[in-house]
Motif scaffolding. Structure first.
Motif, short mmCIF file in Angstrom:
data_model
loop_
_atom_site.label_atom_id
_atom_site.label_comp_id
_atom_site.label_asym_id
_atom_site.label_seq_id
_atom_site.Cartn_x
_atom_site.Cartn_y
_atom_site.Cartn_z
N ILE A 60 49.18 40.73 46.51
CA ILE A 60 49.42 40.00 45.25
C ILE A 60 48.59 38.73 45.12
O ILE A 60 48.59 38.08 44.08
N ILE A 61 47.86 38.35 46.19
CA ILE A 61 47.25 37.02 46.21
C ILE A 61 46.17 36.84 45.14
O ILE A 61 46.00 35.74 44.61
N ASP A 62 45.46 37.91 44.78
CA ASP A 62 44.45 37.78 43.73
C ASP A 62 45.08 37.34 42.41
O ASP A 62 44.67 36.35 41.81
N GLY A 63 46.06 38.12 41.96
CA GLY A 63 46.72 37.77 40.69
C GLY A 63 47.47 36.46 40.77
O GLY A 63 47.50 35.70 39.80
N TYR A 64 48.03 36.20 41.92
CA TYR A 64 48.80 34.97 42.13
C TYR A 64 47.95 33.73 41.96
O TYR A 64 48.31 32.80 41.24
N THR A 65 46.79 33.71 42.60
CA THR A 65 45.92 32.53 42.48
C THR A 65 45.26 32.45 41.11
O THR A 65 45.02 31.36 40.60
N GLU A 66 44.98 33.61 40.49
CA GLU A 66 44.37 33.58 39.16
C GLU A 66 45.28 32.88 38.16
O GLU A 66 44.81 32.11 37.31
N VAL A 67 46.57 33.12 38.25
CA VAL A 67 47.52 32.48 37.34
C VAL A 67 47.84 31.05 37.79
O VAL A 67 47.64 30.08 37.06
N ASN A 68 48.33 30.92 39.00
CA ASN A 68 48.91 29.65 39.43
C ASN A 68 47.88 28.57 39.71
O ASN A 68 48.12 27.39 39.42
N ASN A 69 46.74 28.95 40.27
CA ASN A 69 45.76 27.95 40.68
C ASN A 69 44.55 27.89 39.76
O ASN A 69 44.30 26.86 39.14
N PHE A 70 43.82 28.97 39.64
CA PHE A 70 42.67 28.95 38.74
C PHE A 70 43.13 28.80 37.29
O PHE A 70 42.44 28.19 36.48
N GLY A 71 44.32 29.34 36.99
CA GLY A 71 44.87 29.13 35.65
C GLY A 71 45.17 27.67 35.37
O GLY A 71 44.98 27.18 34.26
N THR A 72 45.63 26.96 36.41
CA THR A 72 45.89 25.52 36.26
C THR A 72 44.61 24.75 36.01
O THR A 72 44.53 23.90 35.12
N THR A 73 43.57 25.04 36.80
CA THR A 73 42.32 24.30 36.61
C THR A 73 41.69 24.64 35.26
O THR A 73 41.10 23.76 34.61
N ARG A 74 41.80 25.88 34.82
CA ARG A 74 41.29 26.23 33.48
C ARG A 74 42.01 25.44 32.39
O ARG A 74 41.40 24.96 31.44
N LEU A 75 43.32 25.33 32.53
CA LEU A 75 44.10 24.59 31.54
C LEU A 75 43.70 23.12 31.53
O LEU A 75 43.52 22.52 30.46
N LYS A 133 43.89 37.62 52.01
CA LYS A 133 43.55 39.02 51.74
C LYS A 133 43.09 39.76 52.98
O LYS A 133 43.46 40.92 53.20
N ASP A 134 42.27 39.11 53.81
CA ASP A 134 41.73 39.83 54.97
C ASP A 134 42.53 39.61 56.25
O ASP A 134 42.17 40.09 57.32
#
Length: 274
Positions: A102-117, A173-174
């Motif tokens: 789940i880490i890909d989707g998790y970071t896309e929303v919670n972390n990279f989504g935060t920086t995008r906002l 992931k790895d």
């Protein structure tokens, strides 16, 4: 006229924040209730009580690299700027979830989504504006091994922080994270990353923002009685989303306290990052 926006606003705390803003603001004001599902957005807007500010539903999927910037441009064209932004979009993780899956989707929303906002909406903040990222008291360095602290203290830009978060994501992931110092509960590094993002942006803007009465901060609502939280903890006596929203609304709509700028705030008090 006040313009406000809440991400992840179709349920739980986000919905309570949108409703609370609508109730506290005037009929000439607008609250953007955003999410990534049109049907849920429509249902949430219809659930808003009458009176107060106008509630307008809009699509905003923070995991989509262009979504925040697109909506920010539309709001700029309509209103010229924005007064209140709550970054509340979150992907939850359950006890049975495999972090590697789940880490890909998790970071896309919670972390990279935060920086995008932050990148999209900080430039739009009007004088006396508020940009608040909903985080957690888990987002402090005391929950992380000291050897890992520099991942979140060394970056001087949001892009540099994203690089560090991506390295942690890849280690999860790895499998390298399992054999290293990273905590098994991925919520901890993720929340620290969110608070670090606020701190990085605040360091860039502090003097000009405080001169304009602008607040950029992270906020911890505390434990909330929601089905997702109940998967991890006994939340039977915890506040409802509406109750938890009160302190965050006070932070957004109350007078500026300079000591809150760039910090994690819980119930009006600063939670030290380190």
């Amino acid at each position: 006229m006040t313009i406000a926006l809440v991400t992840g606003a179709t349920q739980g705390l986000g919905l309570a924040l949108a409703e609370g803003l609508a109730q506290r603001l005037a009929p000439t004001d607008t609250v953007y209730l955003t999410g990534r599902d049109v049907e849920k957005i429509t249902t949430a807007v219809r659930s808003m009580p009458g009176g107060g500010a106008k509630v307008r539903g809009e699509l905003l999927d923070v995991a989509d690299p262009g979504s925040a910037a697109k909506l920010a441009a539309q709001i700029h064209d309509r209103h010229g700027g924005i007064d209140v932004v709550f970054g509340n979009a979150v992907m939850r993780v359950g006890p049975d979830d495999d972090p590697r899956e789940i880490i890909d989707g998790y970071t896309e929303v919670n972390n990279f989504g935060t920086t995008r906002l932050l990148k999209a909406f900080a430039p739009l903040l009007d004088d006396n504006g508020r940009l608040i990222v909903v985080a957690s008291s888990l987002g402090t360095l005391q929950h992380l091994a000291p050897v890992l602290h520099e991942h979140f203290t060394k970056p001087s830009s949001l892009d540099e922080l994203d690089v560090q978060v991506a390295r942690w994501r890849d280690a999860v992931k790895d499998g390298r994270a399992r054999s290293g110092a990273w905590p098994g509960f991925v919520n901890i590094p993720s929340k620290i990353g969110q608070v670090a993002a606020v701190r990085v942006l605040a360091n860039e803007r502090r003097d000009s923002d405080l001169a304009r009465g602008v607040l950029i901060a992270a906020a911890c609502p505390g434990m909330i009685n929601t089905p997702t939280s109940a998967l991890w903890w006994d939340v039977s006596t915890a506040p409802t989303p509406a109750q938890a929203a009160t302190a965050l609304l006070d932070l957004a709509l109350g007078p500026l306290k300079p000591e809150h700028y760039g910090e994690l705030v819980r119930h009006g008090e600063v939670v030290p990052f380190s």
